[in-house]
Design a protein around this motif. Structure first.
Motif, PDB file in Angstrom:
ATOM      1  N   LYS A  81      -0.203  18.916   0.449  1.00  0.00           N
ATOM      2  CA  LYS A  81       1.142  18.771  -0.105  1.00  0.00           C
ATOM      3  C   LYS A  81       1.295  17.397  -0.746  1.00  0.00           C
ATOM      4  O   LYS A  81       0.460  16.521  -0.570  1.00  0.00           O
ATOM      5  CB  LYS A  81       2.199  19.013   0.948  1.00  0.00           C
ATOM      6  N   ARG A  82       2.375  17.231  -1.466  1.00  0.00           N
ATOM      7  CA  ARG A  82       2.644  15.956  -2.130  1.00  0.00           C
ATOM      8  C   ARG A  82       2.910  14.870  -1.091  1.00  0.00           C
ATOM      9  O   ARG A  82       3.416  15.147  -0.009  1.00  0.00           O
ATOM     10  CB  ARG A  82       3.866  16.082  -3.044  1.00  0.00           C
ATOM     11  N   VAL A  83       2.583  13.638  -1.456  1.00  0.00           N
ATOM     12  CA  VAL A  83       2.807  12.510  -0.553  1.00  0.00           C
ATOM     13  C   VAL A  83       4.279  12.430  -0.154  1.00  0.00           C
ATOM     14  O   VAL A  83       4.610  12.168   1.001  1.00  0.00           O
ATOM     15  CB  VAL A  83       2.345  11.188  -1.202  1.00  0.00           C
ATOM     16  N   SER A 125       0.833  -1.202   0.000  1.00  0.00           N
ATOM     17  CA  SER A 125       0.000   0.000   0.000  1.00  0.00           C
ATOM     18  C   SER A 125       0.869   1.254   0.000  1.00  0.00           C
ATOM     19  O   SER A 125       0.497   2.266  -0.593  1.00  0.00           O
ATOM     20  CB  SER A 125      -0.954   0.012   1.196  1.00  0.00           C
ATOM     21  N   LEU A 126       2.014   1.192   0.623  1.00  0.00           N
ATOM     22  CA  LEU A 126       2.909   2.350   0.620  1.00  0.00           C
ATOM     23  C   LEU A 126       3.488   2.595  -0.766  1.00  0.00           C
ATOM     24  O   LEU A 126       3.691   3.740  -1.155  1.00  0.00           O
ATOM     25  CB  LEU A 126       4.038   2.170   1.637  1.00  0.00           C
ATOM     26  N   GLU A 127       3.721   1.547  -1.507  1.00  0.00           N
ATOM     27  CA  GLU A 127       4.265   1.700  -2.862  1.00  0.00           C
ATOM     28  C   GLU A 127       3.331   2.518  -3.743  1.00  0.00           C
ATOM     29  O   GLU A 127       3.771   3.312  -4.555  1.00  0.00           O
ATOM     30  CB  GLU A 127       4.524   0.329  -3.499  1.00  0.00           C
ATOM     31  N   MET A 128       2.039   2.319  -3.582  1.00  0.00           N
ATOM     32  CA  MET A 128       1.076   3.030  -4.415  1.00  0.00           C
ATOM     33  C   MET A 128       0.849   4.466  -3.955  1.00  0.00           C
ATOM     34  O   MET A 128       0.156   5.226  -4.621  1.00  0.00           O
ATOM     35  CB  MET A 128      -0.253   2.282  -4.482  1.00  0.00           C
ATOM     36  N   LEU A 129       1.453   4.844  -2.852  1.00  0.00           N
ATOM     37  CA  LEU A 129       1.409   6.250  -2.444  1.00  0.00           C
ATOM     38  C   LEU A 129       2.286   7.098  -3.365  1.00  0.00           C
ATOM     39  O   LEU A 129       2.082   8.296  -3.492  1.00  0.00           O
ATOM     40  CB  LEU A 129       1.893   6.417  -1.002  1.00  0.00           C
ATOM     41  N   ILE A 130       3.233   6.448  -4.021  1.00  0.00           N
ATOM     42  CA  ILE A 130       4.193   7.150  -4.872  1.00  0.00           C
ATOM     43  C   ILE A 130       3.609   7.307  -6.282  1.00  0.00           C
ATOM     44  O   ILE A 130       3.178   6.339  -6.914  1.00  0.00           O
ATOM     45  CB  ILE A 130       5.533   6.398  -4.911  1.00  0.00           C
ATOM     46  N   TYR A 131       3.597   8.535  -6.747  1.00  0.00           N
ATOM     47  CA  TYR A 131       3.010   8.889  -8.046  1.00  0.00           C
ATOM     48  C   TYR A 131       3.517   7.992  -9.171  1.00  0.00           C
ATOM     49  O   TYR A 131       2.721   7.473  -9.960  1.00  0.00           O
ATOM     50  CB  TYR A 131       3.315  10.366  -8.348  1.00  0.00           C
ATOM     51  N   GLU A 132       4.811   7.794  -9.280  1.00  0.00           N
ATOM     52  CA  GLU A 132       5.375   7.022 -10.384  1.00  0.00           C
ATOM     53  C   GLU A 132       4.841   5.592 -10.401  1.00  0.00           C
ATOM     54  O   GLU A 132       4.625   5.017 -11.468  1.00  0.00           O
ATOM     55  CB  GLU A 132       6.912   7.005 -10.318  1.00  0.00           C
ATOM     56  N   VAL A 154     -11.580   1.250 -15.909  1.00  0.00           N
ATOM     57  CA  VAL A 154     -11.822   1.344 -14.468  1.00  0.00           C
ATOM     58  C   VAL A 154     -10.561   1.861 -13.794  1.00  0.00           C
ATOM     59  O   VAL A 154      -9.449   1.403 -14.065  1.00  0.00           O
ATOM     60  CB  VAL A 154     -12.206  -0.018 -13.855  1.00  0.00           C
ATOM     61  N   ALA A 155     -10.756   2.841 -12.929  1.00  0.00           N
ATOM     62  CA  ALA A 155      -9.655   3.376 -12.125  1.00  0.00           C
ATOM     63  C   ALA A 155     -10.117   3.424 -10.677  1.00  0.00           C
ATOM     64  O   ALA A 155     -11.284   3.711 -10.393  1.00  0.00           O
ATOM     65  CB  ALA A 155      -9.266   4.769 -12.609  1.00  0.00           C
ATOM     66  N   MET A 156      -9.199   3.131  -9.761  1.00  0.00           N
ATOM     67  CA  MET A 156      -9.528   3.117  -8.338  1.00  0.00           C
ATOM     68  C   MET A 156      -8.553   3.996  -7.580  1.00  0.00           C
ATOM     69  O   MET A 156      -7.341   3.960  -7.830  1.00  0.00           O
ATOM     70  CB  MET A 156      -9.452   1.691  -7.791  1.00  0.00           C
ATOM     71  N   CYS A 157      -9.083   4.762  -6.651  1.00  0.00           N
ATOM     72  CA  CYS A 157      -8.221   5.555  -5.780  1.00  0.00           C
ATOM     73  C   CYS A 157      -7.594   4.610  -4.753  1.00  0.00           C
ATOM     74  O   CYS A 157      -8.305   3.854  -4.090  1.00  0.00           O
ATOM     75  CB  CYS A 157      -9.029   6.637  -5.071  1.00  0.00           C
ATOM     76  N   VAL A 158      -6.287   4.652  -4.631  1.00  0.00           N
ATOM     77  CA  VAL A 158      -5.607   3.768  -3.678  1.00  0.00           C
ATOM     78  C   VAL A 158      -5.821   4.232  -2.245  1.00  0.00           C
ATOM     79  O   VAL A 158      -5.511   3.502  -1.314  1.00  0.00           O
ATOM     80  CB  VAL A 158      -4.097   3.654  -3.966  1.00  0.00           C
ATOM     81  N   PHE A 159      -6.369   5.404  -2.075  1.00  0.00           N
ATOM     82  CA  PHE A 159      -6.560   5.962  -0.738  1.00  0.00           C
ATOM     83  C   PHE A 159      -7.963   5.697  -0.199  1.00  0.00           C
ATOM     84  O   PHE A 159      -8.127   5.187   0.890  1.00  0.00           O
ATOM     85  CB  PHE A 159      -6.270   7.459  -0.753  1.00  0.00           C
ATOM     86  N   CYS A 160      -8.991   6.019  -0.995  1.00  0.00           N
ATOM     87  CA  CYS A 160     -10.372   5.839  -0.530  1.00  0.00           C
ATOM     88  C   CYS A 160     -11.041   4.617  -1.158  1.00  0.00           C
ATOM     89  O   CYS A 160     -12.160   4.279  -0.801  1.00  0.00           O
ATOM     90  CB  CYS A 160     -11.197   7.097  -0.808  1.00  0.00           C
ATOM     91  N   VAL A 208       6.413  11.741   8.759  1.00  0.00           N
ATOM     92  CA  VAL A 208       6.144  10.349   9.110  1.00  0.00           C
ATOM     93  C   VAL A 208       4.779  10.247   9.790  1.00  0.00           C
ATOM     94  O   VAL A 208       3.989   9.351   9.496  1.00  0.00           O
ATOM     95  CB  VAL A 208       7.266   9.789  10.022  1.00  0.00           C
ATOM     96  N   GLU A 209       4.478  11.179  10.665  1.00  0.00           N
ATOM     97  CA  GLU A 209       3.182  11.171  11.349  1.00  0.00           C
ATOM     98  C   GLU A 209       2.028  11.317  10.353  1.00  0.00           C
ATOM     99  O   GLU A 209       1.033  10.590  10.418  1.00  0.00           O
ATOM    100  CB  GLU A 209       3.112  12.290  12.382  1.00  0.00           C
ATOM    101  N   GLU A 210       2.163  12.223   9.401  1.00  0.00           N
ATOM    102  CA  GLU A 210       1.118  12.415   8.387  1.00  0.00           C
ATOM    103  C   GLU A 210       0.971  11.175   7.513  1.00  0.00           C
ATOM    104  O   GLU A 210      -0.147  10.793   7.154  1.00  0.00           O
ATOM    105  CB  GLU A 210       1.443  13.634   7.520  1.00  0.00           C
ATOM    106  N   LEU A 211       2.093  10.552   7.195  1.00  0.00           N
ATOM    107  CA  LEU A 211       2.069   9.340   6.391  1.00  0.00           C
ATOM    108  C   LEU A 211       1.337   8.216   7.122  1.00  0.00           C
ATOM    109  O   LEU A 211       0.508   7.519   6.544  1.00  0.00           O
ATOM    110  CB  LEU A 211       3.490   8.907   6.034  1.00  0.00           C
ATOM    111  N   PHE A 212       1.606   8.061   8.408  1.00  0.00           N
ATOM    112  CA  PHE A 212       0.923   7.024   9.187  1.00  0.00           C
ATOM    113  C   PHE A 212      -0.569   7.316   9.316  1.00  0.00           C
ATOM    114  O   PHE A 212      -1.396   6.413   9.259  1.00  0.00           O
ATOM    115  CB  PHE A 212       1.554   6.851  10.564  1.00  0.00           C
ATOM    116  N   LYS A 213      -0.935   8.581   9.446  1.00  0.00           N
ATOM    117  CA  LYS A 213      -2.357   8.936   9.506  1.00  0.00           C
ATOM    118  C   LYS A 213      -3.041   8.609   8.191  1.00  0.00           C
ATOM    119  O   LYS A 213      -4.160   8.088   8.171  1.00  0.00           O
ATOM    120  CB  LYS A 213      -2.533  10.418   9.840  1.00  0.00           C
ATOM    121  N   LEU A 214      -2.369   8.901   7.091  1.00  0.00           N
ATOM    122  CA  LEU A 214      -2.926   8.590   5.778  1.00  0.00           C
ATOM    123  C   LEU A 214      -3.071   7.085   5.613  1.00  0.00           C
ATOM    124  O   LEU A 214      -4.093   6.590   5.137  1.00  0.00           O
ATOM    125  CB  LEU A 214      -2.042   9.172   4.673  1.00  0.00           C
ATOM    126  N   GLN A 215      -2.067   6.349   6.036  1.00  0.00           N
ATOM    127  CA  GLN A 215      -2.138   4.896   5.928  1.00  0.00           C
ATOM    128  C   GLN A 215      -3.241   4.335   6.835  1.00  0.00           C
ATOM    129  O   GLN A 215      -3.934   3.389   6.453  1.00  0.00           O
ATOM    130  CB  GLN A 215      -0.807   4.243   6.259  1.00  0.00           C
TER     131      GLN A 215
END
Length: 142
Positions: free
Chosen positions: A90-92, A8-15, A53-59, A97-104
């Motif tokens: 801001k960009r992912v 799931s963290l890998e898909m946080l990265i745009y590329e 079909v496209a899916m948001c990796v976040f929601c 680290v705290e914001e990243l964990f909250k997003l995850q």
């Protein structure tokens, strides 16, 4: 459950999201280019019947039926206004680290909710079939 799930963290990265759009049916003459789709948090999750079909990796919101003039960010916001990715300021890559964990955490909550809803739907469908069988048996219908 592991605190950090690498996939799931890998898909946080745009590329990484962008790489999923191989075979995407829209090109650079459209608003919904692979680049714009990935910027809006989407990954390409085609099926045999739905190549767009496209899916948001976040929601985990899935959208299909894209038109060349569809703006991925606007579509995402209109169909999933509570998506935390769309609310980021801001960009992912620039998250703490705290914001990243909250997003995850939000991602994991959405995944759990989706799975629970799928199980509930299957249970309700099975219960409906069973109820029909019981009614049919009780009334003596064949």
């Amino acid at each position: 459950m592991e605190l950090v799930v690498e996939e799931s963290l890998e898909m946080l990265i745009y590329e990484n999201r962008l790489q999923t759009f191989k075979g995407w049916p829209f090109d650079e003459d459209c608003k919904c280019t692979p680049e714009n789709m990935a910027k809006a948090g989407f990954i390409h999750t085609p099926s045999d019947n739905s190549p767009d079909v496209a899916m948001c990796v976040f929601c985990l919101k899935e959208l299909e039926g894209w038109e060349p003039e569809d703006d991925p960010e606007k579509e995402h916001k209109s169909h999933s206004p509570s998506c935390h990715f769309m609310a980021l300021k801001k960009r992912v890559e620039d998250l703490t680290v705290e914001e990243l964990f909250k997003l995850q955490l939000e991602m994991n909550i959405r995944k759990a909710e989706k799975k629970c809803n799928e199980v509930i739907t299957k249970f309700r469908e099975a219960a409906s079939v069973k109820r029909a069988e019981i009614v049919k048996s009780a009334t003596g219908e064949e």
